[in-house]
Design a protein around this motif. Sequence first.
Motif, PDB file in Angstrom:
ATOM      1  N   VAL A   1       0.842  -1.202   0.000  1.00 59.83           N
ATOM      2  CA  VAL A   1       0.000   0.000   0.000  1.00 59.83           C
ATOM      3  C   VAL A   1       0.874   1.247   0.000  1.00 59.83           C
ATOM      4  O   VAL A   1       0.641   2.191  -0.762  1.00 59.83           O
ATOM      5  CB  VAL A   1      -0.966  -0.015   1.206  1.00 59.83           C
ATOM      6  N   ASP A   2       1.897   1.266   0.844  1.00 59.94           N
ATOM      7  CA  ASP A   2       2.795   2.427   0.913  1.00 59.94           C
ATOM      8  C   ASP A   2       3.522   2.667  -0.412  1.00 59.94           C
ATOM      9  O   ASP A   2       3.652   3.812  -0.862  1.00 59.94           O
ATOM     10  CB  ASP A   2       3.817   2.255   2.040  1.00 59.94           C
ATOM     11  N   LEU A   3       3.986   1.584  -1.043  1.00 62.81           N
ATOM     12  CA  LEU A   3       4.663   1.722  -2.340  1.00 62.81           C
ATOM     13  C   LEU A   3       3.729   2.263  -3.406  1.00 62.81           C
ATOM     14  O   LEU A   3       4.107   3.124  -4.205  1.00 62.81           O
ATOM     15  CB  LEU A   3       5.247   0.375  -2.780  1.00 62.81           C
ATOM     16  N   MET A   4       2.500   1.779  -3.412  1.00 62.79           N
ATOM     17  CA  MET A   4       1.525   2.247  -4.401  1.00 62.79           C
ATOM     18  C   MET A   4       1.197   3.721  -4.168  1.00 62.79           C
ATOM     19  O   MET A   4       1.096   4.493  -5.111  1.00 62.79           O
ATOM     20  CB  MET A   4       0.255   1.399  -4.352  1.00 62.79           C
ATOM     21  N   ARG A   5       1.042   4.106  -2.918  1.00 64.40           N
ATOM     22  CA  ARG A   5       0.769   5.512  -2.617  1.00 64.40           C
ATOM     23  C   ARG A   5       1.909   6.401  -3.108  1.00 64.40           C
ATOM     24  O   ARG A   5       1.674   7.438  -3.724  1.00 64.40           O
ATOM     25  CB  ARG A   5       0.588   5.708  -1.115  1.00 64.40           C
TER      26      ARG A   5
ATOM     27  N   ALA B   1       4.082   5.763  -5.460  1.00 62.80           N
ATOM     28  CA  ALA B   1       4.109   5.768  -6.925  1.00 62.80           C
ATOM     29  C   ALA B   1       3.039   6.693  -7.484  1.00 62.80           C
ATOM     30  O   ALA B   1       3.285   7.434  -8.438  1.00 62.80           O
ATOM     31  CB  ALA B   1       3.920   4.345  -7.455  1.00 62.80           C
ATOM     32  N   ILE B   2       1.865   6.672  -6.886  1.00 67.84           N
ATOM     33  CA  ILE B   2       0.778   7.534  -7.353  1.00 67.84           C
ATOM     34  C   ILE B   2       1.136   8.998  -7.124  1.00 67.84           C
ATOM     35  O   ILE B   2       1.010   9.828  -8.026  1.00 67.84           O
ATOM     36  CB  ILE B   2      -0.546   7.167  -6.652  1.00 67.84           C
ATOM     37  N   ILE B   3       1.588   9.323  -5.935  1.00 66.15           N
ATOM     38  CA  ILE B   3       1.902  10.705  -5.585  1.00 66.15           C
ATOM     39  C   ILE B   3       3.075  11.234  -6.420  1.00 66.15           C
ATOM     40  O   ILE B   3       3.061  12.377  -6.874  1.00 66.15           O
ATOM     41  CB  ILE B   3       2.224  10.837  -4.083  1.00 66.15           C
ATOM     42  N   LEU B   4       4.074  10.409  -6.645  1.00 67.98           N
ATOM     43  CA  LEU B   4       5.257  10.842  -7.392  1.00 67.98           C
ATOM     44  C   LEU B   4       5.074  10.756  -8.899  1.00 67.98           C
ATOM     45  O   LEU B   4       5.946  11.164  -9.652  1.00 67.98           O
ATOM     46  CB  LEU B   4       6.477  10.010  -6.965  1.00 67.98           C
ATOM     47  N   GLY B   5       3.954  10.234  -9.350  1.00 69.13           N
ATOM     48  CA  GLY B   5       3.672  10.165 -10.781  1.00 69.13           C
ATOM     49  C   GLY B   5       4.319   8.996 -11.486  1.00 69.13           C
ATOM     50  O   GLY B   5       4.404   8.983 -12.708  1.00 69.13           O
ATOM     51  N   ASP B   6       4.755   7.989 -10.734  1.00 66.98           N
ATOM     52  CA  ASP B   6       5.388   6.817 -11.330  1.00 66.98           C
ATOM     53  C   ASP B   6       4.409   5.676 -11.549  1.00 66.98           C
ATOM     54  O   ASP B   6       4.796   4.530 -11.656  1.00 66.98           O
ATOM     55  CB  ASP B   6       6.516   6.306 -10.420  1.00 66.98           C
ATOM     56  N   TYR B   7       3.128   5.990 -11.643  1.00 73.20           N
ATOM     57  CA  TYR B   7       2.118   4.950 -11.737  1.00 73.20           C
ATOM     58  C   TYR B   7       1.042   5.386 -12.712  1.00 73.20           C
ATOM     59  O   TYR B   7       0.650   6.547 -12.730  1.00 73.20           O
ATOM     60  CB  TYR B   7       1.514   4.713 -10.341  1.00 73.20           C
ATOM     61  N   ASP B   8       0.545   4.458 -13.503  1.00 75.41           N
ATOM     62  CA  ASP B   8      -0.498   4.761 -14.486  1.00 75.41           C
ATOM     63  C   ASP B   8      -1.863   4.691 -13.806  1.00 75.41           C
ATOM     64  O   ASP B   8      -2.421   3.624 -13.591  1.00 75.41           O
ATOM     65  CB  ASP B   8      -0.430   3.769 -15.638  1.00 75.41           C
ATOM     66  N   LEU B   9      -2.396   5.854 -13.460  1.00 71.72           N
ATOM     67  CA  LEU B   9      -3.675   5.915 -12.763  1.00 71.72           C
ATOM     68  C   LEU B   9      -4.834   5.408 -13.596  1.00 71.72           C
ATOM     69  O   LEU B   9      -5.841   4.948 -13.055  1.00 71.72           O
ATOM     70  CB  LEU B   9      -3.962   7.353 -12.309  1.00 71.72           C
ATOM     71  N   ALA B  10      -4.733   5.449 -14.904  1.00 70.86           N
ATOM     72  CA  ALA B  10      -5.829   4.999 -15.764  1.00 70.86           C
ATOM     73  C   ALA B  10      -6.159   3.538 -15.491  1.00 70.86           C
ATOM     74  O   ALA B  10      -7.326   3.143 -15.535  1.00 70.86           O
ATOM     75  CB  ALA B  10      -5.458   5.203 -17.229  1.00 70.86           C
TER      76      ALA B  10
END
Length: 82
Positions: free
Chosen positions: A49-53, A55-64
């Motif tokens: 959960v922490d890693l996903m958060r 990644a989302i906050i830092l823009g390293d994750y595809d939110l789509a």
Amino acid sequence: MSTEHLSDHSLERYCLGLVTREGELAPLEEHLLCCPACVERAENIQDYVDLMRRAIILGDYDLAVERRTGLTSHLLGSFRGV
């Protein structure tokens, strides 16, 4: 108190901060106090959960991708800091 292990669903909800009712929270936390196996599983889920958060906050994750599942709103909604 039950001797059965906590379900993945219960641990995921706990790590996402979705368990708020005392009647549900107290037995879950009591079980975690005496069950090393569930504590280890909860720690692994919390790490994810922490890693996903992050990644989302830092823009390293595809939110789509995650927008379709609804998990993103829970991750962002319970975010406490990077």
